[in-house]
Design a protein around this motif. Structure first.
Motif: not given
Length: 441
Positions: A306-331
């Motif tokens: 969420a922190a990363l998504a809010r940074a992108v949505a508000r400041h276009d950083a560290p990624f520029t919109r529009p974009c999709v963030l993907l992740s995997g693993g096992e929480t």
């Protein structure tokens, strides 16, 4: 595989995210990946053994791809309800049985005993193909001396609720088993053993997938004791003493019985995330794969996303919109103790991730998300995961739902079910673990 048509992310963000999930799952289907890893028929017999949530689909793929005139037989165990429909005209040559997951049952015990029996009497001319996928630890259960099935069930249940990482859980499972941690491959010697595995673990370590029944184990009895003590999980006194004396040790790297054992990964989380990223880019959306190895408490991982998504949505950083963030693993989810009489929470890793994500996003405009388990089952419920939208918190408040209360009770299912935001797919017949996608417009 042909690339499917996908929804417009700008006008249908949630269907677009579901498309990415479906593409990730499709990339991990055994029929698409198994053929490149198959050897030729051996001089002797070919025996197929296996366990995991993808076991039924892997067995069918092998039956379809193996030469029709070459003998093939064996036994594979999968989770209840995870045997795919049999294609018309495909002869069954491998027996598939079902058992319980994530807590083992008598059917899994019977399957493990039969598999060990089939491994007896093999020769150097024989080939054993082991079809291994996530879930095999519970499905392939053969307790160590001094343990009954009821003991394994309790220990497994407590491990699942403890918040232990998958590597820690499987370290214990290996040392309390007579079939995991390389013991199945040792039983097959001197035959050649080729393990064809679908990875569901961070880092794709073959010794962790389904507790590595055909892979040498570098962990020790002392390591297993350390995990049990760390999470305050009790075991019978005589079994604890056997661990302390090193009597339940697993086959180690260099063990001669495993000299002819080889592992090939036919599908991995990274490959599925890459397929989803490629589809997003083809739709004009920049895609960033954060990691396929994320671990930690699901709700906390949600907050980080969420922190990363809010940074992108508000400041276009560290990624520029529009974009999709993907992740995997096992929480993991640490189940909190509740007062007597409190209804049991219903939810798994993906749902709890979405609760933590929604809480931390605070209704951030322009952010949609989907998190789901690629096997189609989030924990023990009937959903694969859940969805989050900019209006999730507002709709929850209107319905009288509290994110904090549902987090306290580990009740992601109840929260998202009330909002109509569960992701329900049914069993997918594969398993490359967690899939998370955040679309930021």
């Amino acid at each position: 595989m042909t690339r499917p048509q996908i929804h417009d992310p700008h006008t249908e963000p949630q269907p677009f995210l579901r498309d990415l999930f479906d593409i990730a799952v499709q990339r991990a289907q055994p029929l698409h990946t198994l053929g490149a890893h198959l050897p030729g028929p051996p001089k002797g017999r070919t025996l197929v053994l296996g366990a995991g949530k993808a076991g039924g689909a892997m067995a069918q793929a092998l039956e379809a791809l193996w030469p029709a005139d070459a003998p093939l037989s064996g036994l594979v165990v999968t989770r209840y309800g995870h045997v795919p429909p049999r294609p018309a005209g495909l002869a069954q040559r491998i027996e598939v049985v079902e058992a319980a997951h994530p807590v083992p049952d008598a059917a899994g015990l019977a399957a493990a005993e039969r598999i060990l029996a089939l491994a007896q009497g093999l020769t150097e001319d024989d080939l054993v193909m082991c079809l291994i996928s996530g879930g095999g630890s519970a499905l392939l259960t053969r307790p160590a001396d001094g343990l009954e099935l009821a003991d394994k069930q309790r220990i497994n249940r407590e491990l699942l609720q403890s918040g232990a990482a998958i590597g820690e859980m499987n370290c214990v499972r290996k040392h309390l088993s007579r079939i995991k941690g390389g013991r199945l491959a040792a039983a097959c010697a001197p035959a050649r053993v080729l393990t064809l595995a679908i990875s569901d673990v961070p880092g794709d370590n073959p010794s962790v997938i389904a507790s590595g029944p055909t892979v040498a184990d570098a962990s020790t009895c002392a390591d297993a004791l350390g995990v049990l003590e760390r999470y305050r999980i009790d075991i019978p006194a005589d079994v604890r003493q056997a661990l302390q004396r090193g009597e339940l040790e697993t086959p180690k790297p260099g063990d001669a019985r495993l000299a002819r054992s080889e592992v090939r990964l036919i599908a991995t989380p990274a490959q599925s995330l890459a397929a989803a990223a490629e589809a997003a880019r083809a739709a004009g959306i920049a895609a960033h794969v954060l990691s396929d190895e994320m671990e930690g408490e699901s709700r906390e991982v949600g907050k980080v996303h969420a922190a990363l998504a809010r940074a992108v949505a508000r400041h276009d950083a560290p990624f520029t919109r529009p974009c999709v963030l993907l992740s995997g693993g096992e929480t993991t989810v640490t189940v909190r103790q509740q007062p007597a009489g409190t209804p049991r929470g219903r939810g798994g890793r993906a749902g709890e991730f979405c609760l933590g994500l929604a809480q931390a996003l605070q209704g951030q405009a322009g952010v949609w998300a989907l998190a789901a388990d690629t096997d189609g089952i989030d924990g023990v419920e009937d959903n694969a995961g859940a969805r989050v939208a900019p209006d999730t918190l507002a709709r929850a408040a209107a319905a009288g739902l509290s994110v904090a209360s549902h987090l306290d009770r580990n009740d992601a299912y109840g929260f998202f079910d009330a909002l109509g935001d569960l992701v329900v797919t049914g069993p997918t017949h594969t398993n490359v673990n967690d899939f998370r996608a955040l679309l930021i417009l």
